[in-house]
Write a protein that holds these residues in place. Sequence first.
Motif, short mmCIF file in Angstrom:
data_model
loop_
_atom_site.label_atom_id
_atom_site.label_comp_id
_atom_site.label_asym_id
_atom_site.label_seq_id
_atom_site.Cartn_x
_atom_site.Cartn_y
_atom_site.Cartn_z
N VAL A 1 -2.50 -50.29 49.75
CA VAL A 1 -3.42 -50.25 50.58
C VAL A 1 -4.03 -51.24 51.22
CG1 VAL A 1 -4.43 -47.95 49.69
CG2 VAL A 1 -5.06 -50.43 48.24
N GLU A 2 -5.44 -51.73 51.62
CA GLU A 2 -5.57 -53.02 51.59
C GLU A 2 -7.40 -52.95 52.48
OE1 GLU A 2 -5.01 -53.93 56.48
OE2 GLU A 2 -4.24 -52.54 56.37
N TYR B 1 -14.34 -51.55 52.79
CA TYR B 1 -13.73 -50.26 53.49
C TYR B 1 -11.77 -50.16 52.91
CZ TYR B 1 -18.22 -49.90 55.79
OH TYR B 1 -19.31 -49.38 55.99
N LEU B 2 -11.58 -49.49 52.45
CA LEU B 2 -10.43 -49.22 51.56
C LEU B 2 -9.63 -48.80 53.19
CD1 LEU B 2 -8.45 -49.89 49.34
CD2 LEU B 2 -8.80 -47.76 48.13
N LEU B 3 -8.30 -49.71 53.01
CA LEU B 3 -7.93 -48.90 54.65
C LEU B 3 -6.18 -48.52 53.40
CD1 LEU B 3 -8.38 -51.38 57.32
CD2 LEU B 3 -9.70 -49.48 56.81
N LYS B 4 -5.79 -47.65 54.19
CA LYS B 4 -3.89 -47.36 54.16
C LYS B 4 -3.60 -46.90 55.76
CE LYS B 4 -1.15 -45.28 51.83
NZ LYS B 4 -0.21 -45.55 50.08
N ASP B 5 -2.67 -47.90 55.49
CA ASP B 5 -1.67 -47.35 57.11
C ASP B 5 -2.43 -47.44 58.40
OD1 ASP B 5 0.20 -46.77 55.47
OD2 ASP B 5 0.59 -45.08 55.77
N TYR C 1 -6.97 -38.35 48.38
CA TYR C 1 -7.77 -38.93 48.92
C TYR C 1 -6.67 -38.63 49.79
CZ TYR C 1 -9.59 -41.64 45.16
OH TYR C 1 -10.80 -42.07 44.45
N HIS C 2 -7.45 -38.27 51.46
CA HIS C 2 -7.03 -38.32 52.93
C HIS C 2 -7.52 -39.54 53.90
CE1 HIS C 2 -10.14 -36.26 53.28
NE2 HIS C 2 -10.23 -36.54 54.97
N THR C 3 -6.68 -39.71 54.83
CA THR C 3 -6.90 -40.97 55.67
C THR C 3 -7.54 -40.50 56.87
OG1 THR C 3 -4.52 -40.90 56.36
CG2 THR C 3 -5.26 -42.55 54.38
N GLU C 4 -8.76 -40.90 57.99
CA GLU C 4 -8.97 -40.63 58.58
C GLU C 4 -9.45 -41.98 59.17
OE1 GLU C 4 -12.82 -38.12 58.95
OE2 GLU C 4 -12.22 -37.02 56.98
N ALA C 5 -8.78 -42.41 60.89
CA ALA C 5 -9.71 -43.07 62.02
C ALA C 5 -10.82 -42.73 61.88
CB ALA C 5 -7.98 -42.51 63.09
N LEU C 6 -11.81 -43.64 61.98
CA LEU C 6 -13.29 -44.11 61.60
C LEU C 6 -13.71 -45.34 61.93
CD1 LEU C 6 -13.98 -43.07 57.73
CD2 LEU C 6 -14.16 -41.29 59.70
N VAL C 7 -14.47 -44.82 63.32
CA VAL C 7 -14.57 -46.14 63.63
C VAL C 7 -16.55 -46.25 63.65
CG1 VAL C 7 -15.85 -46.77 66.16
CG2 VAL C 7 -13.83 -45.14 66.27
N LEU C 8 -16.09 -47.87 62.75
CA LEU C 8 -17.31 -48.53 62.41
C LEU C 8 -18.92 -48.36 64.03
CD1 LEU C 8 -16.34 -50.98 60.24
CD2 LEU C 8 -17.45 -49.06 59.63
N ASN C 9 -20.21 -47.53 63.32
CA ASN C 9 -21.41 -48.17 63.75
C ASN C 9 -21.44 -48.92 63.35
OD1 ASN C 9 -22.38 -45.88 66.24
ND2 ASN C 9 -24.02 -46.06 64.75
N HIS C 10 -21.35 -50.57 63.36
CA HIS C 10 -21.98 -51.62 63.21
C HIS C 10 -20.84 -52.29 63.31
CE1 HIS C 10 -21.55 -50.51 59.02
NE2 HIS C 10 -21.11 -51.71 59.19
N GLU C 11 -21.56 -53.94 63.38
CA GLU C 11 -20.44 -55.02 63.42
C GLU C 11 -20.40 -55.10 62.43
OE1 GLU C 11 -20.27 -59.12 66.09
OE2 GLU C 11 -22.33 -58.46 65.47
N LEU C 12 -18.90 -55.54 62.36
CA LEU C 12 -18.31 -56.30 61.09
C LEU C 12 -17.98 -58.11 61.12
CD1 LEU C 12 -16.33 -54.68 58.50
CD2 LEU C 12 -19.09 -54.67 58.26
N LYS C 13 -18.55 -59.23 60.81
CA LYS C 13 -18.58 -60.26 60.59
C LYS C 13 -18.16 -61.56 59.83
CE LYS C 13 -21.61 -62.89 62.96
NZ LYS C 13 -20.77 -62.86 64.65
N ASP C 14 -16.75 -62.07 60.35
CA ASP C 14 -16.63 -62.64 59.39
C ASP C 14 -16.92 -64.12 58.90
OD1 ASP C 14 -14.19 -60.99 58.81
OD2 ASP C 14 -13.13 -62.53 61.07
N SER C 15 -17.94 -64.41 59.78
CA SER C 15 -18.86 -66.00 59.05
C SER C 15 -20.43 -65.75 60.08
CB SER C 15 -18.25 -67.44 59.73
OG SER C 15 -18.00 -67.16 60.62
#
Length: 339
Positions: A214-215, A261-265, A324-338
């Motif tokens: 996972v990532e 958020y935990l992701l797999k593939d 667990y299972h996985t889904e291709a979700l879309v965030l409804n807000h912005e995530l920034k790195d800085s």
Amino acid sequence: MKPKQRMDCQEKEGIRITVIKIEVNEGKTPWIVGIITILFGIIFGVLCTMYPDKSAKGGIFYYLLVYPVAVLIILAGAWLCLDAKNRKLLVEDAALCYTNSFGKKFTFSLSDIAYCRTAMENGGNRDFIKLYNSQNKKLCKLEYNMHNSIVFFQYLIDNKVRIECSEKSDYLLKYMLNTTSISPEEIPGVVNDAYKEAKEIFGKWIEKNNRFGVEWKTGIAAYIESEIEEKKQLYEQSGYPVEYDLTGNLPEGYDIVLEGYLLKDGEFVINRRGKAVCYDIKIISVSKSLKVGGGQKISSYNSVADILPSRLEVLEYILPKNRYHTEALVLNHELKDSL
């Protein structure tokens, strides 16, 4: 837990002045318990009179035992009601007035408080806020089960009262104490440092648990607390512009949080309850200050190193034990790195 407080605004010679008003009282619970205790004492006495224990010997000695017990129960209930009626602390700006269980009032000012000793220990009987003056004389004692006690504790923090907290106290107290008031100009530096620290913690967790394959999708998001929709998951929240006027004029309830958020593939990991596996930790919060004189308060929470590692340890333990299972979700807000 978001505490409630009353902050009135008054006009004086054209200047808008904020007045802090807090009342810490016993609430409804002691009343309910006291009334029930009184009724129980009365019923106990009546039943013992109507249906005496026939096996009891000595006649009058039976009643000499039963009636004092019934009276003690009734008095205990009356004491609870008296305590609920009288015991309270009133705060208006820097003026404080404590009323004890007998209705006797003691007045003192914020400047009279030299330090506070406090404890809120789960599983123990240590639950108090004790205020002392410079001569180590106790000014008053409150408990955290009293209404608005947490608000008053925040009042002490905001007004820089020295606080001695027991080591075994609940995390809530330590979380409140482990904050720093900062200026708007300091926000970017604090947030960026916290995110850098979080990235390192997430990275070490991935290295340790590479067997899961996972990532983490991480970033910085912002919200207005009043606009959070309780029925929506974190990824569904609309958020607020992260770069919103960081030089000042920040809205009340503005929070900057770290999200992961935990992701797999490349897809979001979903638990069997349909919830995305994710974490959010508050870094910055903007609120009204309970400091005498009012104004706005920007709080920096030193919580990433305290909270994130323990949460990830729990996830490491439960991942192999659940489906667990996985889904291709879309965030409804912005995530920034800085910032």
